[in-house]
Design an enzyme around this catalytic site. Sequence first.
Site, PDB file in Angstrom:
ATOM      1  N   ARG A  36      12.472  29.401 -11.466  1.00 60.61           N
ATOM      2  CA  ARG A  36      13.879  29.706 -11.756  1.00 60.61           C
ATOM      3  C   ARG A  36      14.748  28.449 -11.750  1.00 60.61           C
ATOM      4  NH1 ARG A  36      15.009  35.384  -8.438  1.00 60.61           N
ATOM      5  NH2 ARG A  36      14.068  36.754 -10.008  1.00 60.61           N
ATOM      6  N   LYS A 188       5.674  51.208  -6.313  1.00 61.90           N
ATOM      7  CA  LYS A 188       6.447  52.450  -6.266  1.00 61.90           C
ATOM      8  C   LYS A 188       6.903  52.935  -7.640  1.00 61.90           C
ATOM      9  CE  LYS A 188       8.282  51.831  -1.590  1.00 61.90           C
ATOM     10  NZ  LYS A 188       9.501  51.753  -0.770  1.00 61.90           N
ATOM     11  N   GLY A 346       8.968  38.775 -10.223  1.00 63.09           N
ATOM     12  CA  GLY A 346       8.495  37.662  -9.407  1.00 63.09           C
ATOM     13  C   GLY A 346       7.023  37.721  -9.056  1.00 63.09           C
ATOM     14  N   GLY A 369      14.645  42.793 -11.236  1.00 67.18           N
ATOM     15  CA  GLY A 369      15.431  44.004 -11.437  1.00 67.18           C
ATOM     16  C   GLY A 369      16.215  43.979 -12.736  1.00 67.18           C
TER      17      GLY A 369
END
Length: 388
Positions: A36, A188, A346, A369
């Site tokens: 990043r 999840k 990530g 996200g």
Amino acid sequence: MQMRNIKDIDVYGKYVLLRDDFNVQIVDGKITETFRIDASLPTIKYLVGSGARVVIISHLGRPKGKKDTSLSLRSIAEYMNIPFVDDCLKKDFLSNMNNGDVVLMENLRFYKGEEENDDSFAKELAKGFDVYVNDAFAVSHRVAASVVGVTKYLPSFAGLLLEKEIKNLSHIMEKPLRPFVAFIGGSKVSTKIGVLKKLASIADKIIVGGAMGTTFNFALGLPVGNSLYEENMVNVALEIIELAQKNKCEIFLPLDKGVGKSFSKDEVRINRDADKIHDDDVIMDDGDKTIARNKQLLETAKTVVWNGPFGLAEWGEKWGRASFDLARSLSHFTKIGKIESVVGGGDTVAILNDCGVFDDITYVSTGGGAFLEFIEGKELPAVKALLK
């Protein structure tokens, strides 16, 4: 999607507040992965070359509004070889800056006002600056003071990285070469419901892996042993399968799993068919039949989006076999020109680095996200603030 960007303005001699995302992993004061930071450099170099006085702001981790020296950005300033200012609201150094100077400010999240999008904090952050530039795609889905609030007080523009992210991801989602195949893993289902539903309506094939794949298998009545899965996501999984069928999108679930008898990287790995998982098995990776099937699916794809590991890749080859093989196969088919590949998140980017194939992928997003929400079709608040 047209955003105001830095090439629209003259920044010579101006004080530029630049929002980057330097939320990287730091262990014992050392940065373990600089993706990043490195991705932000083109915008910084452009502003410096244009004679701006650049002050960089960022966050790191979740200090919850309190100063935490373990989450200081000082080591990032040292890596970049630029001056460091120990409080993001300090202004006294500005008068000493010359055209082309760059400094990095301390962690924004040491103040509660950042995550709360507090107006007074945003106003104080903007004070002393002429222009605001957002180059932090990875937090552009947040409603925070440094990405939304500050745009009320300064002329605001997109940096080169933010513009690049939107352009590349828009291209993939709007005009994918087909077959368009999505590999979605991670732990999840609950965190990726919207993405899975969106992909079920636009992709040709979805491969669900990792613990998410375990949840889908459980929803279909297959045994999952003593493993991680979301029992409360059964109806959601069935709904996504039904939605995919309506849209003629094929969903592929794990055929087999790599299991052990306890949750430990030192366990002996056994590959077991998905319908033959024992009650005391702990699933820790997708199995060898699934890995071979996934490679076959890649051979027929033209566009591939991948987010989320397919096993415990952080434990190395034994339990990261499904993820590592996917990374290497995706690299191969991209390099020979058969696939246009996009990877985000990530953990997934870390797998590319572990396999040494990062540079082979068509486009690697800095977002996690934000990457998922953009694919889902959600409006990103920080991007909305920059639209022409």
